[in-house]
Each structure stands twice: as structure tokens, then as C-alpha cells.
Design a protein around this motif. Sequence first.
Motif, mmCIF file in Angstrom:
data_model
loop_
_atom_site.group_PDB
_atom_site.id
_atom_site.type_symbol
_atom_site.label_atom_id
_atom_site.label_comp_id
_atom_site.label_asym_id
_atom_site.label_seq_id
_atom_site.Cartn_x
_atom_site.Cartn_y
_atom_site.Cartn_z
ATOM 1 N N ASN A 182 0.807 -1.218 0.000
ATOM 2 C CA ASN A 182 0.000 0.000 0.000
ATOM 3 C C ASN A 182 0.840 1.269 0.000
ATOM 4 O O ASN A 182 0.312 2.347 0.243
ATOM 5 N N PHE A 183 2.149 1.120 -0.230
ATOM 6 C CA PHE A 183 3.046 2.273 -0.341
ATOM 7 C C PHE A 183 3.669 2.279 -1.729
ATOM 8 O O PHE A 183 4.861 1.989 -1.890
ATOM 9 N N PRO A 184 2.886 2.591 -2.757
ATOM 10 C CA PRO A 184 3.476 2.606 -4.106
ATOM 11 C C PRO A 184 4.481 3.738 -4.290
ATOM 12 O O PRO A 184 5.395 3.614 -5.101
ATOM 13 N N ALA A 185 4.316 4.838 -3.568
ATOM 14 C CA ALA A 185 5.246 5.962 -3.674
ATOM 15 C C ALA A 185 6.383 5.745 -2.680
ATOM 16 O O ALA A 185 6.154 5.627 -1.473
ATOM 17 N N ARG A 186 7.598 5.696 -3.197
ATOM 18 C CA ARG A 186 8.758 5.415 -2.353
ATOM 19 C C ARG A 186 9.902 6.348 -2.724
ATOM 20 O O ARG A 186 10.096 6.690 -3.894
ATOM 21 N N ILE A 187 10.639 6.717 -1.704
ATOM 22 C CA ILE A 187 11.830 7.544 -1.890
ATOM 23 C C ILE A 187 13.001 6.776 -1.300
ATOM 24 O O ILE A 187 12.963 6.357 -0.136
ATOM 25 N N ALA A 188 14.040 6.597 -2.089
ATOM 26 C CA ALA A 188 15.232 5.868 -1.648
ATOM 27 C C ALA A 188 16.420 6.816 -1.663
ATOM 28 O O ALA A 188 16.779 7.355 -2.716
ATOM 29 N N PHE A 189 16.993 7.027 -0.503
ATOM 30 C CA PHE A 189 18.274 7.716 -0.425
ATOM 31 C C PHE A 189 19.393 6.674 -0.579
ATOM 32 O O PHE A 189 19.129 5.493 -0.829
ATOM 33 N N ARG A 190 20.589 7.094 -0.421
ATOM 34 C CA ARG A 190 21.708 6.179 -0.708
ATOM 35 C C ARG A 190 21.724 5.018 0.294
ATOM 36 O O ARG A 190 21.541 5.208 1.498
ATOM 37 N N VAL A 191 21.894 3.812 -0.243
ATOM 38 C CA VAL A 191 22.057 2.613 0.575
ATOM 39 C C VAL A 191 23.387 1.960 0.215
ATOM 40 O O VAL A 191 24.074 2.377 -0.729
ATOM 41 N N THR A 192 23.727 0.943 0.972
ATOM 42 C CA THR A 192 25.070 0.375 0.817
ATOM 43 C C THR A 192 25.135 -0.805 -0.143
ATOM 44 O O THR A 192 26.230 -1.148 -0.601
ATOM 45 N N SER A 193 23.996 -1.432 -0.447
ATOM 46 C CA SER A 193 24.057 -2.630 -1.291
ATOM 47 C C SER A 193 22.881 -2.667 -2.251
ATOM 48 O O SER A 193 21.864 -1.991 -2.046
ATOM 49 N N LYS A 194 23.044 -3.471 -3.280
ATOM 50 C CA LYS A 194 21.975 -3.627 -4.263
ATOM 51 C C LYS A 194 20.753 -4.324 -3.644
ATOM 52 O O LYS A 194 19.620 -4.071 -4.051
ATOM 53 N N ILE A 195 20.987 -5.180 -2.657
ATOM 54 C CA ILE A 195 19.870 -5.882 -2.017
ATOM 55 C C ILE A 195 18.972 -4.877 -1.290
ATOM 56 O O ILE A 195 17.740 -4.957 -1.364
ATOM 57 N N ASP A 196 19.602 -3.921 -0.592
ATOM 58 C CA ASP A 196 18.815 -2.893 0.086
ATOM 59 C C ASP A 196 18.046 -2.048 -0.920
ATOM 60 O O ASP A 196 16.909 -1.636 -0.669
ATOM 61 N N SER A 197 18.668 -1.762 -2.070
ATOM 62 C CA SER A 197 17.978 -0.988 -3.099
ATOM 63 C C SER A 197 16.756 -1.740 -3.617
ATOM 64 O O SER A 197 15.687 -1.154 -3.808
#
Length: 820
Positions: free
Chosen positions: A653-668
Motif C-alpha cells: 500500500n506504499f506505491p510511492a517510495r523515496i530511496a536515499f543512498r544505501v550500501t548494497s543492491k539488495i537494500d535498493s
Amino acid sequence: MAKTNKKEPVVKKDPADPEAKKGWRISKQHKILAGSLLVLFSVALLLSFISFYIYGQKDQSAVEQLTDRSTQVENWLGKFGAYLADVFVYNGFGMASFLFVRLLFLTGAYLVLDLPLRKLKNVWFWDLFAIAVVSVLLGFFATFMPELGGVVGYETNLFLQDFIGKAGTLMVLIFGLIIYLIFKIKISPETIKALFERTKKEIGEDLDSINTPVAESNSLYNLEEFAVDDEPDEEMEEPTLVIQKPQSQFEINKEALKPTISSASELILEPTLRTSSPPIEVTRQIETPIEETFVIEKVEEEDIVEENLASKLVADFGLFDPTLELSNYKFPTIDLLKDYSTGGITINQEELEENKNRIVETLRNYKIEIAQIKATVGPSVTLYEIVPEAGIRISKIKSLEDDIALSLSALGIRIIAPIPGKGTIGIEVPNKNPTMVAMKTVIASARFQEAEMELPIALGKTISNETFVVDLAKMPHLLMAGATGQGKSVGLNAVLTSLLYKKHPAEVKFVLVDPKKVELTLFNKIERHYLAKLPDTEDAIITDNNKVINTLNSLCVEMDNRYSLLKEAMVRNIKEYNDKFKSRKLNPENGHRFLPYIVLVVDEFADLIMTAGKEVETPIARLAQLARAIGIHLIIATQRPSVNVITGIIKANFPARIAFRVTSKIDSRTILDTQGADQLIGRGDMLYTNGNDVVRVQCAFVDTPEVERITEFIGSQKAYPNAYLLPEFIGEDESGIKFDIDISERDSLFREAAEIIVTAQQGSASLLQRKLKLGYNRAGRLIDQMEAAGIVGPFEGSKARAVNIPDLASLDQFFNNEET
């Protein structure tokens, strides 16, 4: 002044001559001057009197300090107006002093228009008489508020009552009113009698006009005259009866008694008779008619439908304005924000050319030819769009991501293959000298200022240096994630700042949850403007994890209540409901009210899950699934939205997402369901997705001093009496304990409310709102207290609560048992 002979002509003399002063007369210019002065003085009196009844209590102590310039007064004419109002209204004749305004205005107008003043003698006499009578009359009926009658009316009233009592004083006042009505308004007994006779005559004519059509319609069916048919009907087997008075030996078939109208003046009845004797044909016309009752039933007109009444209310009062209570509220100015930019983006031509050559050279090393390349410079990243030659596979370019990063010696190379909507492949390369995006430039942009959105949010600027504005109401919930120190809290501040600059306090409310206790504390200053909280809680910003559970459950109760209102209003979402309420199509007496948007902001959501677990997860899941249509939107920030932190139901139910910098591709992939967030450069560099394309945005920077200035600007203005109160939530383990232990904590209207509920046998908060003229929150608390006391049953959804006490006698016995 010396008398002059009117027959002798007036001779102009030198003003310096002493003899000229003896013959001085009032000229037209002097009259205009004096009249204008009186008119302006009457207006001044009117303004001072009106402002006295608005700010009189505040200025009472300042009247005696007229010479002290440091004393401030609220009167519209300053200290002079406060003194005039004190002399005429408070120490004078009270409300009757407004007649002085009329007298002075008329006198001034007569002087300006050069009309004879002798015509005003009658006006002055009767107005002064009315001032005395009205002042004493108001003093008689308004002993609790001396300002109505003034000191003169109050003291005169007490003086008369000391000698002739209240009844005698009232009779004297009535006699004074009779004198005024007879001699001034010229009302006589004949006038009153003629008025009643004329009213009676008009009512009689109206009744006659109503009865006339009924009489005319009855005349069409006159049953006294019937046409006699001497010859029998050939087609009828039974004998034909022209008219027959019913006898006991005849059995008339009533179903065959059907009138056949042949003309407007005759009615032929053709009944069929069954007799025990031979058929008899009656040819004689009987004088006594059949007593038939003919009733004309007029269908009552339906009541006016709600829309017509609503349009009339809108025509009379206009659309409902939810901002009326804070109509003087001023939005924060853009000057409160700091401009960090140095005149826009600086384009380094050498850097662009060098990067372009390295990209082309690296691709050629792998036998990939480029037909065209274009560079778009952004605040922190430059996008190189390349068009490869025909026959080149896109996956081959995508696999060279690390090689291109190595050749450019840059961090955060991101390849978009292909760019959605374009026939090109994008390579994003960070700038050596990134430009900070100030919140001031984003807020001041035309795209944000002219945005026609319900909840506009300015996040920052894209690679093409365009302001990125999204609508929170259409998201409908926002998930923010990223590693520590990459800009999540700054992003939350940017979201809140955008809404503060765009929405009135009556249109949006915030529920702030800050487990870190330091990120959102600055917003405490706008508690009574924008924040929402539970009743009987001190701080609007929630830092205790135990209180978060009650707040989330309270939001679920608010959600259910709002859905009930939407159901009654027969609308589908909050926008349609508020539009209908503004158009005055919903009755506030039925519990309807203007619904503001509610934005729940949770910082460090993972900490709540670790401490509260399922108790937080359940209400969050309900709100995420259902709260969109009724205007409750969630903004959740966490470091890594893994399954143990955010379940699949919530995440869906959260289609809108904001991703700041993460350390791995899995987290992305955990955040965006795709890689890319691991290749960001930090410091506000983020990726935004709303279920489709991924957009790279440089988040706007807003510092703590800027937020502090904005909150101080808003907090210094007039606010609501309290923060927006959410419905009170009592957990299952706490239900009924608080009120049963200490009865003194019950509401002062508890017994009266209980009597209303028992009398109506309907446990409804809206009933208490209408009967006791209460707000929704207080009525809800009364219902909760009665539930704890056992007077009403538990909550049953949209149904009214069951009442456990049958009548008032049982209720009195219930209270007597409690006292003992």
C-alpha cells in the motif's frame, strides 16, 4: 450679536473694522464647516461605541491613563474613542447612546444642506425621550450586564425599584413606551383595529380562493338531477334502473355501481340488481337524491429537496469557509528561507567534454559505436544521453557500468537503458562540484506556487533542473528509506515545510511521531495551528512508543468515524465530502463537519516495530489499506524496509517510495524493487518512484534555523484554542477503569447527558451534540464515560449503542447507588 434690519441691504465691510464684527452673521461656509464637523463626530461616536462592545473590557483600565503614551488600547479611535465610549456608554446611557449618533448626524446633515433647524426640534425631543426610556428599560432587563443600560439606566432603575418596586418600575416603563407609540409613531386603537380587520379580510379572501376550485369541481357531479332513460337498453339483459333509493329487500351489486359521465351536467348510474321479486322498472323521478360522498383528495406536495435548500443557503450566506475562524492567518513568507545557491548551476564545459570523450572511448574499446550523444546538466548529476549505432544490444552497454565508472574515476555511475519515453540510453555521472538545492528556490518556483493539488510537496530538482512537485493525496502514502545520514530527516522537513507554505491550518493536520525526540521538536510551536493529538496529552509530538499505539488506534477510530460520515453523505472520498459540506448540503446538526487532511509522519519506523511489534503493525496496516479515501496519509521513514520491519501488506500500500543512498543492491531492491539506490552519491541524492518510472531528484535542503523561523512565524499568530483532538481510545485492558475508580473525573454534563440518552433510548454521540450543543470530541468522551459506567453498551459500528437503563427512575437509582 447685533440685530440688523432685514430690509436694508447687507453692506460688505472690512474684516479689520471693529464695526464689522458687530454685524457678523453665520455664513453658508460656516454652516457647512459646522455640519461636516458634526457628521464626522457622529461617525467617530459610532466607531467608538461599536469597538467598546468588542474591546470594552480590555480598555477599561486604560481610560484613566489618557496622558500615558505607553498605555495601549484596542478602541478603533484610540484613547479618545475609549474615553468617549466610557462617558456616553458605560457611565451614560448604554446602548441607547447610539441615538446620539443619529441626532448629531441629522443635525450636521441639516447644516450642510442648509435646511431649517427648527424642523429638528421634534426629533431632538423624542430621541432624548427615547434615550431615557430605553436606557432605564435595558437597565431593568440587563442587571447582569450594566453596559446595556449604562450607569444612568442602571442607577435610575435601582432608584425607581427602591420606591415603587419592580412591578411599578415595569408599569412606568410600559407607560413611557405607550406615550412614545401614541405621540411619536401615531399608533391609535383605530389603527390597530383596522390592521386586524385588514389581516382577517386577507385571510378570508385566501381561504375563499382555495375553496372555489373545490366547489366548482363538485358542481360537475351534482347528484340531484339525473337523466331518465324511458327505453330499456337492448344490450342489457338485466332491467335498467335510472334512480332508486336503496331498500332493504334489494341487494345492490356495488361493484356494478360505476358512474358514466355523458356530459358535464348529468351522471347516469347503471347498477345491476338482483331481486327476489319480478323486476320493477321505475320511471318516476325521485326527489330525494342518493347521499353519495364525493371526496377530492389533494396530494400533498413533497418537501423541498436538500439540494434546493442548499442552493438557497449558498445564495444567502455563500459557500462555507473552513478558514473563517483564522481568517487573518498569514502564510510564511519566502524570506524566512535561506538561499544557499550561488546564482544557479555552473556549467563546466571542460568537464563535460572530458567525460564525453571518456564515455565514447570506453564504449569503442568494446566495439560499441555511438551515433549521437547529448548532455543535460543537473544540480548534482549530469545525464549523458547516447544513441548507439544500429545493431548494438542494450544489455551489452548495461553490463559496462563498472568499466565506465572506472574510466571516469567517478562514484555513482548509473546507466538507464533505455530511458522511458525516449529512444536513448542514459548515463548519469556525478558533478565534481555539485550545487546545493535550497528550499527557497523550490518553494518560490512557479511550478510549486501554481500547483493545483490537494497536498503539494516540493521534493527538490530533477536532472533537468526542474522543480519536482508531487501530490501526497494521490500517492497516497509515502515510504522513505536510506542509510543513516543520507538525508531522510531533511526530506521529512522538506515535506512538512512544503505543506506549511501551501495549506491553511484548517485544511491539514499533522500527527508527528519522533522516536529520536530531536528531529521534529521544532514543530511544537505550531501545536494549536497544525498539530493533532489525543485528548488529555501534554505534548503533541509523540516520543513515547507506548503512546504511539494509542495514537494509531485513535486514527483508526477517526477513520471509521469519517467513513460513517461519508456513507451518510453518499460520497466516495474526502474531496467530494468537503465540497458537499462547503455547498451547505450537509447539516452540521447531524454530526457533519469539515474534515481536514491528516498526515501521519513517523521517523525511524523500525524502532517502533522493535519495541511495540504487532501492536503498531495492525493499525498501520489498517490505515495503509483504508485511510486513503478519507484524507489520512502516512509518511514513514526507516533505514531498511525489510520484511521484519514492513510487512508485505503494508508495503503493497506504499506505491510511492523515496530511496536515499544505501550500501548494497539488495537494500535498493528492498526499497525500490529495483537496483540504483546503491549508486547514489548521498547528501540528498535520491530516487523517487510511484509504481512506474524511477526519477532521480536532488532533495531540497532546509536547515534547522529555517524551520525554527517558519514555526515561530506561524506560532506568533492567532491560533485555535487547542490542538486538533483525535477521538479518545481506551484499550481493552483500560476500558472502564479510569472512570470507575474516580467518579470526580467525570464530565460536568455527565448526568444531564445520561438523562438525554436514557430518555431517547439511543446511545449516540451526535444526539448529545445536538441536544447539549457540544463538539464531537466532548460528546464522544461522554459516551465513553457512560460505557465505562455501564449506562450504554459497547461500540457497534454504524449502529447506535444499546442503552442498559430503561427509564429515568432507574437512572436516579443508579446514581444514588454510586453515591452510597
